[in-house]
Design a protein around this motif. Structure first.
Motif, PDB file in Angstrom:
ATOM      1  N   LEU A   1       0.917  -1.171   0.124  1.00 36.10           N
ATOM      2  CA  LEU A   1      -0.069  -0.100   0.004  1.00 36.10           C
ATOM      3  C   LEU A   1       0.790   1.222   0.070  1.00 36.10           C
ATOM      4  CD1 LEU A   1      -2.746  -1.195   2.440  1.00 36.10           C
ATOM      5  CD2 LEU A   1      -3.051  -0.716  -0.163  1.00 36.10           C
ATOM      6  N   GLY A   2       2.046   1.123   0.061  1.00 36.01           N
ATOM      7  CA  GLY A   2       2.944   2.309  -0.103  1.00 36.01           C
ATOM      8  C   GLY A   2       3.216   2.881   1.150  1.00 36.01           C
ATOM      9  N   SER A   3       3.205   2.209   2.199  1.00 35.06           N
ATOM     10  CA  SER A   3       3.458   2.674   3.573  1.00 35.06           C
ATOM     11  C   SER A   3       4.304   1.437   4.471  1.00 35.06           C
ATOM     12  CB  SER A   3       2.114   2.793   4.334  1.00 35.06           C
ATOM     13  OG  SER A   3       2.217   3.514   5.649  1.00 35.06           O
ATOM     14  N   GLY A   4       4.174   1.608   5.484  1.00 32.14           N
ATOM     15  CA  GLY A   4       4.952   0.795   6.429  1.00 32.14           C
ATOM     16  C   GLY A   4       4.615   1.185   7.737  1.00 32.14           C
ATOM     17  N   PHE A   5       4.971   0.202   8.837  1.00 31.90           N
ATOM     18  CA  PHE A   5       4.740   0.170  10.156  1.00 31.90           C
ATOM     19  C   PHE A   5       4.738   1.518  11.074  1.00 31.90           C
ATOM     20  CE2 PHE A   5       5.258  -4.424  10.352  1.00 31.90           C
ATOM     21  CZ  PHE A   5       3.800  -4.697  10.864  1.00 31.90           C
ATOM     22  N   ASP A   6       3.823   1.988  11.808  1.00 34.64           N
ATOM     23  CA  ASP A   6       3.995   3.169  12.497  1.00 34.64           C
ATOM     24  C   ASP A   6       5.088   3.451  13.618  1.00 34.64           C
ATOM     25  OD1 ASP A   6       3.130   6.063  12.601  1.00 34.64           O
ATOM     26  OD2 ASP A   6       2.002   5.298  14.709  1.00 34.64           O
ATOM     27  N   ARG A   7       5.267   2.178  14.314  1.00 39.57           N
ATOM     28  CA  ARG A   7       6.114   1.956  15.484  1.00 39.57           C
ATOM     29  C   ARG A   7       7.146   0.933  15.305  1.00 39.57           C
ATOM     30  NH1 ARG A   7       0.922   2.989  17.045  1.00 39.57           N
ATOM     31  NH2 ARG A   7       0.566   4.837  18.384  1.00 39.57           N
ATOM     32  N   GLU A   8       8.221   0.978  15.997  1.00 41.79           N
ATOM     33  CA  GLU A   8       9.279   0.042  15.949  1.00 41.79           C
ATOM     34  C   GLU A   8       8.595  -1.205  16.442  1.00 41.79           C
ATOM     35  OE1 GLU A   8      12.339   0.676  19.744  1.00 41.79           O
ATOM     36  OE2 GLU A   8      12.421   1.822  18.034  1.00 41.79           O
ATOM     37  N   LEU A   9       9.440  -2.292  16.146  1.00 41.02           N
ATOM     38  CA  LEU A   9       8.958  -3.612  16.663  1.00 41.02           C
ATOM     39  C   LEU A   9       9.964  -4.146  17.906  1.00 41.02           C
ATOM     40  CD1 LEU A   9       8.135  -5.430  13.396  1.00 41.02           C
ATOM     41  CD2 LEU A   9       6.784  -4.623  14.930  1.00 41.02           C
TER      42      LEU A   9
ATOM     43  N   VAL B   1      12.215  -7.281  18.144  1.00 43.96           N
ATOM     44  CA  VAL B   1      13.847  -7.533  17.732  1.00 43.96           C
ATOM     45  C   VAL B   1      14.426  -6.077  18.261  1.00 43.96           C
ATOM     46  CG1 VAL B   1      13.586  -8.902  15.845  1.00 43.96           C
ATOM     47  CG2 VAL B   1      13.479  -6.570  15.452  1.00 43.96           C
ATOM     48  N   THR B   2      14.026  -4.855  18.282  1.00 41.92           N
ATOM     49  CA  THR B   2      14.764  -3.765  18.681  1.00 41.92           C
ATOM     50  C   THR B   2      14.954  -3.688  20.298  1.00 41.92           C
ATOM     51  OG1 THR B   2      12.840  -2.497  19.154  1.00 41.92           O
ATOM     52  CG2 THR B   2      13.749  -2.564  16.864  1.00 41.92           C
TER      53      THR B   2
ATOM     54  N   VAL C   1      10.779 -17.981  14.142  1.00 34.28           N
ATOM     55  CA  VAL C   1      11.793 -17.533  13.478  1.00 34.28           C
ATOM     56  C   VAL C   1      11.316 -16.679  12.313  1.00 34.28           C
ATOM     57  CG1 VAL C   1      13.948 -18.191  12.232  1.00 34.28           C
ATOM     58  CG2 VAL C   1      13.228 -19.212  14.278  1.00 34.28           C
ATOM     59  N   ASP C   2      10.178 -16.914  11.635  1.00 32.25           N
ATOM     60  CA  ASP C   2       9.948 -16.057  10.334  1.00 32.25           C
ATOM     61  C   ASP C   2       9.352 -14.712  11.126  1.00 32.25           C
ATOM     62  OD1 ASP C   2       9.119 -15.379   8.060  1.00 32.25           O
ATOM     63  OD2 ASP C   2       7.379 -16.828   7.686  1.00 32.25           O
ATOM     64  N   ALA C   3       8.878 -14.710  12.247  1.00 32.35           N
ATOM     65  CA  ALA C   3       8.639 -13.500  12.710  1.00 32.35           C
ATOM     66  C   ALA C   3       9.804 -12.446  12.959  1.00 32.35           C
ATOM     67  CB  ALA C   3       7.566 -13.472  13.721  1.00 32.35           C
ATOM     68  N   ILE C   4      10.647 -13.207  13.724  1.00 33.77           N
ATOM     69  CA  ILE C   4      12.180 -12.571  14.157  1.00 33.77           C
ATOM     70  C   ILE C   4      12.692 -12.091  12.576  1.00 33.77           C
ATOM     71  CG2 ILE C   4      14.320 -12.907  15.212  1.00 33.77           C
ATOM     72  CD1 ILE C   4      12.878 -14.738  16.931  1.00 33.77           C
ATOM     73  N   GLY C   5      12.912 -13.072  11.956  1.00 30.06           N
ATOM     74  CA  GLY C   5      13.529 -12.475  10.628  1.00 30.06           C
ATOM     75  C   GLY C   5      12.915 -11.364   9.978  1.00 30.06           C
ATOM     76  N   THR C   6      11.526 -11.482   9.839  1.00 34.61           N
ATOM     77  CA  THR C   6      10.612 -10.207   9.322  1.00 34.61           C
ATOM     78  C   THR C   6      10.939  -8.991  10.062  1.00 34.61           C
ATOM     79  OG1 THR C   6       9.474 -12.128   8.225  1.00 34.61           O
ATOM     80  CG2 THR C   6       8.486  -9.670   8.300  1.00 34.61           C
ATOM     81  N   ALA C   7      10.636  -9.069  11.286  1.00 31.81           N
ATOM     82  CA  ALA C   7      10.878  -7.933  12.102  1.00 31.81           C
ATOM     83  C   ALA C   7      12.267  -7.266  11.963  1.00 31.81           C
ATOM     84  CB  ALA C   7      10.611  -8.414  13.657  1.00 31.81           C
TER      85      ALA C   7
ATOM     86  N   SER D   1      12.712  -3.484  10.575  1.00 28.47           N
ATOM     87  CA  SER D   1      13.620  -2.484  11.400  1.00 28.47           C
ATOM     88  C   SER D   1      14.566  -2.124  10.411  1.00 28.47           C
ATOM     89  CB  SER D   1      14.061  -3.128  12.527  1.00 28.47           C
ATOM     90  OG  SER D   1      13.204  -3.693  13.500  1.00 28.47           O
ATOM     91  N   GLN D   2      15.003  -2.626   9.555  1.00 34.06           N
ATOM     92  CA  GLN D   2      16.064  -2.211   8.630  1.00 34.06           C
ATOM     93  C   GLN D   2      15.468  -1.453   7.626  1.00 34.06           C
ATOM     94  OE1 GLN D   2      18.521  -5.148   7.070  1.00 34.06           O
ATOM     95  NE2 GLN D   2      19.529  -3.721   5.618  1.00 34.06           N
ATOM     96  N   LEU D   3      14.168  -1.478   7.222  1.00 33.77           N
ATOM     97  CA  LEU D   3      13.428  -0.530   6.362  1.00 33.77           C
ATOM     98  C   LEU D   3      13.402   0.971   7.211  1.00 33.77           C
ATOM     99  CD1 LEU D   3      10.822  -2.563   4.464  1.00 33.77           C
ATOM    100  CD2 LEU D   3      12.901  -1.625   3.705  1.00 33.77           C
ATOM    101  N   ARG D   4      12.891   0.696   8.351  1.00 30.92           N
ATOM    102  CA  ARG D   4      12.540   1.846   8.958  1.00 30.92           C
ATOM    103  C   ARG D   4      13.701   2.688   9.575  1.00 30.92           C
ATOM    104  NH1 ARG D   4       8.104   3.015  12.084  1.00 30.92           N
ATOM    105  NH2 ARG D   4       9.383   3.397  13.938  1.00 30.92           N
ATOM    106  N   GLY D   5      14.897   2.021   9.594  1.00 33.20           N
ATOM    107  CA  GLY D   5      16.109   2.616  10.189  1.00 33.20           C
ATOM    108  C   GLY D   5      16.117   2.655  11.685  1.00 33.20           C
ATOM    109  N   ASP D   6      15.275   1.450  12.283  1.00 34.77           N
ATOM    110  CA  ASP D   6      15.261   1.361  13.723  1.00 34.77           C
ATOM    111  C   ASP D   6      16.588   0.534  14.203  1.00 34.77           C
ATOM    112  OD1 ASP D   6      12.875   2.644  13.927  1.00 34.77           O
ATOM    113  OD2 ASP D   6      11.689   0.621  13.799  1.00 34.77           O
ATOM    114  N   PRO D   7      17.233   0.869  15.387  1.00 36.47           N
ATOM    115  CA  PRO D   7      18.545   0.169  15.631  1.00 36.47           C
ATOM    116  C   PRO D   7      18.044  -1.266  16.314  1.00 36.47           C
ATOM    117  CG  PRO D   7      17.922   1.647  17.332  1.00 36.47           C
ATOM    118  CD  PRO D   7      17.092   2.010  16.073  1.00 36.47           C
TER     119      PRO D   7
END
Length: 539
Positions: free
Chosen positions: A302-310, A313-314, A341-347, A351-357
C-alpha cells in the motif's frame, strides 16, 4: 557346537526351546538395567557372539543382531529390523521400520577429520554427522554406507555398493561409488519442455483470476463494518485485511477498491500496540507473530509501513536472541519454531527498512545459530514428528528459511539435502494426493524446491512433481470465489477448510506462480507475487 540360531536369528522365537528363550530375555533385561541407554522391544534377539558396545542401543519389536556383528556408538531401530552376521555399525546410526541389512556390511556414522598433515590422521579428532535410513530399506551384503548419508524409504542398496551420497526414496543404487540403477516408484519423471497445452491453460487461468478478482473481494467484504472476512459468514480478521491487499495487488495492480487506500493504511498502522509495536488489533485472531509478516507486507504494498518500531527485535540482545532460539520446540513442533523465526527475521527486515536500531550482533546471532544448527542430513532444523512424518520438519523449514535466508537473499547451508528431504516428504500420500492437499503443506514444499532450483539437483524429479501439483492446483479454483485453503475431495466435502476464501486464494495464487516457474510457464500467468510470498529477496 555353535548354535545355528546365532547366525539365523529370524528363526529364534519360532524354534528355540523355553530355556533358550528365557536366557535371551534375562540377558536383555540385565543389559537394559546395566546400560541406561539400552532398550529392547518385543521378541528381539541379540547373539552372545556379537560384539555390542553401544552407548545407546534401542531395538524395536522383532529386531535382531546376529553373530559376529560389531556395534558401537548410538544405534536405534524401528520394528522388524535385521543386523546380519559380521555387519559393522558404528557411530550415530538410526534406521526405520523393516530395514534388512545383509552380512559383512559396514555402516559407519563417523570419520576422522584429517584436516592437517602435521598430525597423524589417526590422532586427529573424530567428527560424526550420523546416518539416517528410512523405512522398508533392503541393504545387501558387503555394502558400505559412509557418514552423513540419508537413505529414503523403500530404497535398495545393492550388494557391494559404496554409498557416498544420499539415496532418494524408492531408488535402487549399486556400484562404487553407488549410482542410481532405477527407481522402484511407479511415476517416471518427464523430461523436456512443458506440455504444449500447459502454457495456454496457465494463461487462461491468469485471465480468469483477474476477471473475477473484484467478485471474490466483494464476496468477503462487509460494507457495514468496512472490513474483510476470509469468506461470508465468518468474523473479520487482521489476516483477511492483508490477504485482500495481497490479492488486489496481484490481480488488479492496486489496493482493494472497496475502501480508500489511506483508510486501509491508517487502520493497519493503528492496530499496532503502542508499547511493543506488535499488531494485536481489535479482531479475533491474536497472532502477533504472523501479523509481523502479513501486516508488514500489506503496508508495503500500500506504499506505507509500520508506524512504530517492533520491540520483538529492537529490544532483544544477541544473547537473548540465542536463548530464544535455543528454547524453541525444534524437536517436537518444528513448524511452531519456524513460525517464530519467520517473525523474528521479518521484524529485523522491517526494522532495517524503518532505520530502527537492532542490538549489536543480534542479526549475526540469528543467522549464525541457524547455520550451526542446520542438520547436514536433512538440510533443515529440528526433527521429524513421529505422528506426521516429515510434515513438521519441512513446514518448519519453509517458515524458517522464508523469514531469514530467502528474505535476505542468503544461500542455504545444505540445499541438496533440502531437496532430498522435501522430495521424500512429497511422496507421503496422506498430504499430497489431489484430494488431501492444503495450501500450507503444498506451499511449504514448493517454495524450498524453488529456492534450491539453481543446484540442478534431481531436477527431473522436481519438475515432475511441479507438473503434477500444478495440474491439481489449477483444478481447485471456484468461479467468482477463488481458492479454498484445502483442496476439495470426497474425504473433505463440507469442511470449513474447503470453502473458498481470501486466505486460500492468496496462498494458492502464490503456489501456482512457483509451480509454473519451476516448469517454465510462469510468464503466461501475467502476475508475480510481491508480498509475503515474493520470490525475490525483500531487501
Amino acid at each position: 557346537m555353535i548354535d545355528p540360531l546365532d547366525y539365523s536369528p529370524w528363526n529364534f522365537w519360532s524354534t528355540a526351546d523355553d530355556a533358550a528363550r528365557r536366557h535371551q530375555l534375562d540377558a536383555q533385561r540385565d543389559a537394559a538395567a546395566a546400560r541406561p541407554g539400552w532398550s529392547f522391544g518385543a521378541e528381539c534377539f541379540v547373539s552372545e557372539l556379537a560384539s555390542v558396545d553401544n552407548d545407546e542401543l534401542r531395538l524395536g519389536d522383532r529386531s535382531y543382531i546376529a553373530a559376529g556383528a560389531y556395534l558401537t556408538g548410538a544405534f536405534r531401530t524401528g520394528r522388524d529390523c535385521s543386523v546380519n552376521a559380521y555387519t559393522v555399525i558404528r557411530g550415530d546410526v538410526q534406521i526405520g521400520d523393516a530395514v534388512r541389512i545383509g552380512a559383512h556390511t559396514s555402516i559407519i556414522g563417523f570419520n576422522h577429520t584429517m584436516t592437517t598433515t602435521d598430525i597423524e590422521f589417526f590422532r586427529q579428532p573424530l567428527e560424526s554427522l550420523g546416518i539416517r535410513i528410512g523405512n522398508d530399506v533392503w541393504i545387501g551384503s558387503h555394502v558400505v554406507v559412509l557418514d552423513g548419508i540419508t537413505v529414503g524409504d523403500h530404497a535398495v542398496l545393492a550388494a557391494g555398493a559404496v554409498v557416498t551420497k544420499n539415496v532418494p526414496a524408492g531408488a535402487i543404487v549399486g556400484g562404487n561409488p553407488a549410482r542410481l540403477i532405477r527407481s522402484r516408484l511407479t511415476q517416471a519423471a518427464p523430461t523436456g519442455p512443458a506440455p504444449a497445452a500447459l502454457g495456454p491453460r496457465v494463461a487462461a487461468f491468469g485471465d480468469t483470476a483477474r476477471a473475477q478478482a473484484l467478485d471474490l473481494l466483494d464476496r468477503s467484504f462487509d460494507a457495514a463494518s468496512g472490513l474483510f472476512a476470509d469468506r461470508p459468514g465468518v468474523a473479520p480478521t487482521v489476516r483477511a485485511q492483508c490477504d485482500a491487499v495481497e490479492i488486489a495487488d496481484l490481480l488488479l495492480g492496486s489496493a482493494p477498491p472497496q475502501l480508500p487506500t489511506g483508510l486501509q493504511v491508517d487502520r493497519l498502522r493503528g492496530w499496532q500496540d503502542t508499547a511493543t509495536g506488535a499488531v494485536v488489533g481489535p479482531l479475533a485472531d491474536p497472532d502477533p507473530a504472523y501479523h509481523v509478516l502479513c501486516v508488514g507486507y500489506a503496508l508495503r504494498l500500500l506504499g506505507s509501513g509500520f508506524d512504530r518500531e517492533l520491540a520483538l527485535v529492537t529490544e532483544v540482545s544477541a544473547a537473548e536472541t540465542a536463548a530464544i532460539l535455543d528454547a524453541l520446540p525444534w524437536h517436537t513442533e518444528a513448524w511452531s519454531a519456524g513460525h517464530q523465526v519467520d517473525a523474528i527475521g521479518t521484524a529485523m527486515y522491517v526494522s532495517q527498512l524503518r532505520g530502527d536500531p537492532v542490538p549489536a550482533g543480534a542479526a549475526d546471532t540469528l543467522f549464525g545459530w541457524l547455520l550451526r544448527h542446520a542438520d547436514p542430513r536433512t538440510g533443515m532444523w529440528g526433527s521429524p514428528n513421529p505422528e506426521d512424518g516429515l510434515l513438521q520438519l519441512v513446514n518448519g523449514f519453509y517458515r524458517t528459511a522464508r523469514g531469514t535466508f530467502a528474505q535476505f537473499g542468503l544461500p542455504l547451508p545444505y540445499p541438496e539435502r533440502v531437496i532430498d528431504t522435501v522430495l521424500q516428504h512429497a511422496g507421503d500420500d496422506q498430504f499430497f494426493t489431489s484430494g488431501r492437499q492444503n495450501a500450507c503443506n503444498v506451499l511449504d514444499i514448493v517454495h524450498p524446491l524453488w529456492l534450491t532450483r539453481a543446484t540442478g539437483y534431481r531436477a527431473d524429479e522436481v519438475r515432475a512433481l511441479a507438473l503434477r501439483l500444478l495440474e491439481d492446483a489449477l483444478g481447485h479454483w471456484t468461479d467468482r470465489a477463488g481458492f479454498a485453503f484445502r483442496a476439495p475431495g470426497r474425504e473433505t466435502a463440507g469442511l470449513a477448510e474447503t470453502a473458498p476464501g481470501l486466505q486460500g486464494t492468496e496462498m494458492w495464487l502464490a503456489i501456482v506462480w512457483y509451480l509454473a516457474d519451476l516448469v517454465g510457464v510462469a510468464e503466461s500467468l501475467g502476475y508475480r507475487p510481491r508480498g509475503v510470498h515474493r520470490p525475490e529477496p525483500a531487501l
